[in-house]
Design a protein around this motif. Structure first.
Motif, PDB file in Angstrom:
ATOM      1  N   TYR A 197      51.494  81.384 -99.653  1.00 44.38           N
ATOM      2  CA  TYR A 197      50.908  82.666-100.069  1.00 44.38           C
ATOM      3  C   TYR A 197      49.611  82.953 -99.324  1.00 44.38           C
ATOM      4  N   ASN A 198      48.776  81.928 -99.125  1.00 46.30           N
ATOM      5  CA  ASN A 198      47.520  82.142 -98.413  1.00 46.30           C
ATOM      6  C   ASN A 198      47.758  82.510 -96.948  1.00 46.30           C
ATOM      7  N   MET A 199      48.785  81.922 -96.338  1.00 47.43           N
ATOM      8  CA  MET A 199      49.115  82.274 -94.957  1.00 47.43           C
ATOM      9  C   MET A 199      49.582  83.723 -94.864  1.00 47.43           C
ATOM     10  N   LYS A 200      50.359  84.176 -95.836  1.00 44.42           N
ATOM     11  CA  LYS A 200      50.802  85.572 -95.843  1.00 44.42           C
ATOM     12  C   LYS A 200      49.616  86.528 -95.971  1.00 44.42           C
ATOM     13  N   ILE A 201      48.637  86.143 -96.804  1.00 44.95           N
ATOM     14  CA  ILE A 201      47.435  86.970 -96.950  1.00 44.95           C
ATOM     15  C   ILE A 201      46.672  87.036 -95.633  1.00 44.95           C
ATOM     16  N   LYS A 202      46.505  85.890 -94.965  1.00 40.99           N
ATOM     17  CA  LYS A 202      45.780  85.869 -93.698  1.00 40.99           C
ATOM     18  C   LYS A 202      46.504  86.679 -92.622  1.00 40.99           C
ATOM     19  N   ILE A 203      47.843  86.636 -92.616  1.00 40.17           N
ATOM     20  CA  ILE A 203      48.612  87.397 -91.626  1.00 40.17           C
ATOM     21  C   ILE A 203      48.401  88.891 -91.826  1.00 40.17           C
ATOM     22  N   ARG A 204      48.444  89.344 -93.084  1.00 37.26           N
ATOM     23  CA  ARG A 204      48.203  90.761 -93.357  1.00 37.26           C
ATOM     24  C   ARG A 204      46.794  91.179 -92.952  1.00 37.26           C
ATOM     25  N   GLN A 205      45.816  90.350 -93.254  1.00 37.96           N
ATOM     26  CA  GLN A 205      44.447  90.676 -92.871  1.00 37.96           C
ATOM     27  C   GLN A 205      44.282  90.682 -91.353  1.00 37.96           C
ATOM     28  N   ALA A 206      44.975  89.784 -90.667  1.00 40.31           N
ATOM     29  CA  ALA A 206      44.910  89.766 -89.208  1.00 40.31           C
ATOM     30  C   ALA A 206      45.553  91.014 -88.605  1.00 40.31           C
ATOM     31  N   MET A 207      46.632  91.509 -89.231  1.00 40.47           N
ATOM     32  CA  MET A 207      47.255  92.744 -88.763  1.00 40.47           C
ATOM     33  C   MET A 207      46.257  93.901 -88.823  1.00 40.47           C
ATOM     34  N   GLY A 208      45.542  93.999 -89.933  1.00 38.28           N
ATOM     35  CA  GLY A 208      44.543  95.049 -90.052  1.00 38.28           C
ATOM     36  C   GLY A 208      43.415  94.881 -89.055  1.00 38.28           C
ATOM     37  N   THR A 209      42.987  93.629 -88.835  1.00 44.78           N
ATOM     38  CA  THR A 209      41.909  93.372 -87.887  1.00 44.78           C
ATOM     39  C   THR A 209      42.312  93.718 -86.460  1.00 44.78           C
ATOM     40  N   GLY A 210      43.593  93.561 -86.138  1.00 39.82           N
ATOM     41  CA  GLY A 210      44.049  93.849 -84.787  1.00 39.82           C
ATOM     42  C   GLY A 210      44.391  95.299 -84.539  1.00 39.82           C
ATOM     43  N   LEU A 211      45.005  95.966 -85.528  1.00 42.46           N
ATOM     44  CA  LEU A 211      45.474  97.336 -85.313  1.00 42.46           C
ATOM     45  C   LEU A 211      44.368  98.379 -85.444  1.00 42.46           C
ATOM     46  N   LEU A 212      43.487  98.189 -86.418  1.00 42.56           N
ATOM     47  CA  LEU A 212      42.501  99.223 -86.699  1.00 42.56           C
ATOM     48  C   LEU A 212      41.496  99.456 -85.560  1.00 42.56           C
ATOM     49  N   PRO A 213      40.994  98.409 -84.883  1.00 38.03           N
ATOM     50  CA  PRO A 213      40.090  98.691 -83.748  1.00 38.03           C
ATOM     51  C   PRO A 213      40.759  99.459 -82.610  1.00 38.03           C
ATOM     52  N   LEU A 214      42.079  99.289 -82.450  1.00 38.28           N
ATOM     53  CA  LEU A 214      42.778 100.044 -81.400  1.00 38.28           C
ATOM     54  C   LEU A 214      42.701 101.543 -81.667  1.00 38.28           C
ATOM     55  N   MET A 215      42.855 101.928 -82.928  1.00 40.83           N
ATOM     56  CA  MET A 215      42.739 103.339 -83.277  1.00 40.83           C
ATOM     57  C   MET A 215      41.309 103.831 -83.067  1.00 40.83           C
TER      58      MET A 215
END
Length: 322
Positions: free
Chosen positions: A234-252
């Motif tokens: 569960y903690n790995m899934k949380i970190k993956i979701r947070q990493a997705m946001g960290t990677g996608l949002l700066p591109l926008m």
């Protein structure tokens, strides 16, 4: 979510003091954005006119204003940090008094691992909302920064303002739909896995003699291993979701800067805008973008902490022994 947070502050009985400190902290990022935008505009305009006295004055004013802001911010954060530490102590004391007053039948309804989780991990996660970064304090600061920066940008440069909003709205929607909501669900499952793991560890230690007698060591160890792996999952899934946001949002954010730079360049070429005006618009746009990123990250962390807040509120709602 708001109801759970309000109930948590009602438990501590320090809501008024917290609101005062929160209000005092809110203006810093907004004032910092205004000071930087004013400095860049005045500096580039002075350079364009080759007026070095104005440039020196702009630098001097910027130094004084920044120094005052940093002193103010450091003073408020010092008061806020000491207050949040005392607030955690009050929350722990209230929760322990509540559990100590429960009836024996109520205590026996839950395992020892469950009670250990409620008295330790849940309090740590719930108190993070006011004593950890990117939580409720930064959310309030970012809201003020977004609102004030957007109003000033719409007044200073109405042509660029719609393009800024066009790129920030998807920024917020993506963070909420693809990051914040899944993280909240997985955080609740992680808390359940932690409770089960604490119970398995307690059983493994307290029942060691019985396990040796009935040759059940391997069974208990396997249960403890499975519950530990679920926590990691569960903690790995949380970190993956947070990493997705960290990677996608700066591109926008970078794509928005590129569009505004192209549009601003055309206005500068036509003489409708100076380079100083464009840099100021960039700064206000940066205040809106940084504020929106801070707000989304704060909401994600608050939703993660909401699992602990709900369990603390649930514990405080247990009926005490008559």
């Amino acid at each position: 979510m708001i109801r759970e947070i309000r109930h948590l502050f009602q438990i501590t009985e320090r809501k008024f003091n917290f609101l005062i400190l929160l209000i005092l902290r809110c203006p810093f990022d907004t004032l910092n954005t205004i000071v930087q935008a004013s400095f860049l505009k005045n500096s580039f305009d002075a350079i364009a006119r080759e007026n070095w006295s104005e440039l020196k004055s702009a630098c001097l004013y910027f130094f004084i204003e920044t120094l005052l802001l940093l002193v103010y911010n450091g003073t408020i954060w010092t008061l806020y940090a000491s207050f949040s530490v005392r607030l955690v102590g009050v929350l722990r004391r209230k929760l322990f008094q509540k559990v100590a007053g429960l009836s024996l039948s109520c205590m026996e309804e839950k395992t020892s691992g469950e009670w250990l989780t409620r008295l330790n991990d849940d309090v740590i996660q719930a108190s993070a909302i006011f004593n950890q970064p990117l939580r409720i304090a930064h959310a309030a600061v970012s809201i003020v920064n977004i609102c004030v920066s957007s109003v000033i940008l719409s007044i200073v440069n109405a042509a660029i303002f719609p393009f800024v909003v066009l790129f920030i709205i998807p920024h917020v929607l993506i963070s909420q739909l693809f990051v914040a909501n899944p993280v909240t669900r997985m955080a609740l499952k992680s808390k359940e896995a932690i409770s089960n793991n604490s119970n398995d560890m307690s059983t493994l230690i307290l029942c060691a003699d019985t396990a040796v007698l009935y040759d059940a060591q391997d069974f208990l160890l396997k249960r403890f291993e499975e519950s530990s792996l679920k926590i990691r999952q569960y903690n790995m899934k949380i970190k993956i979701r947070q990493a997705m946001g960290t990677g996608l949002l700066p591109l926008m954010g970078m794509s928005g800067y590129l569009v505004i730079l192209i549009i601003g360049g055309r206005y500068i070429a036509s003489g409708a805008m100076t380079y100083g005006d464009l840099t100021a618009a960039f700064q206000y746009r940066g205040g809106m973008l940084i504020g929106s990123m801070m707000l989304t990250n704060s909401l994600i962390n608050i939703r993660t902490d909401l699992a602990g807040i709900r369990r603390v509120n649930e514990t405080m709602n247990f009926k005490s022994e008559e």
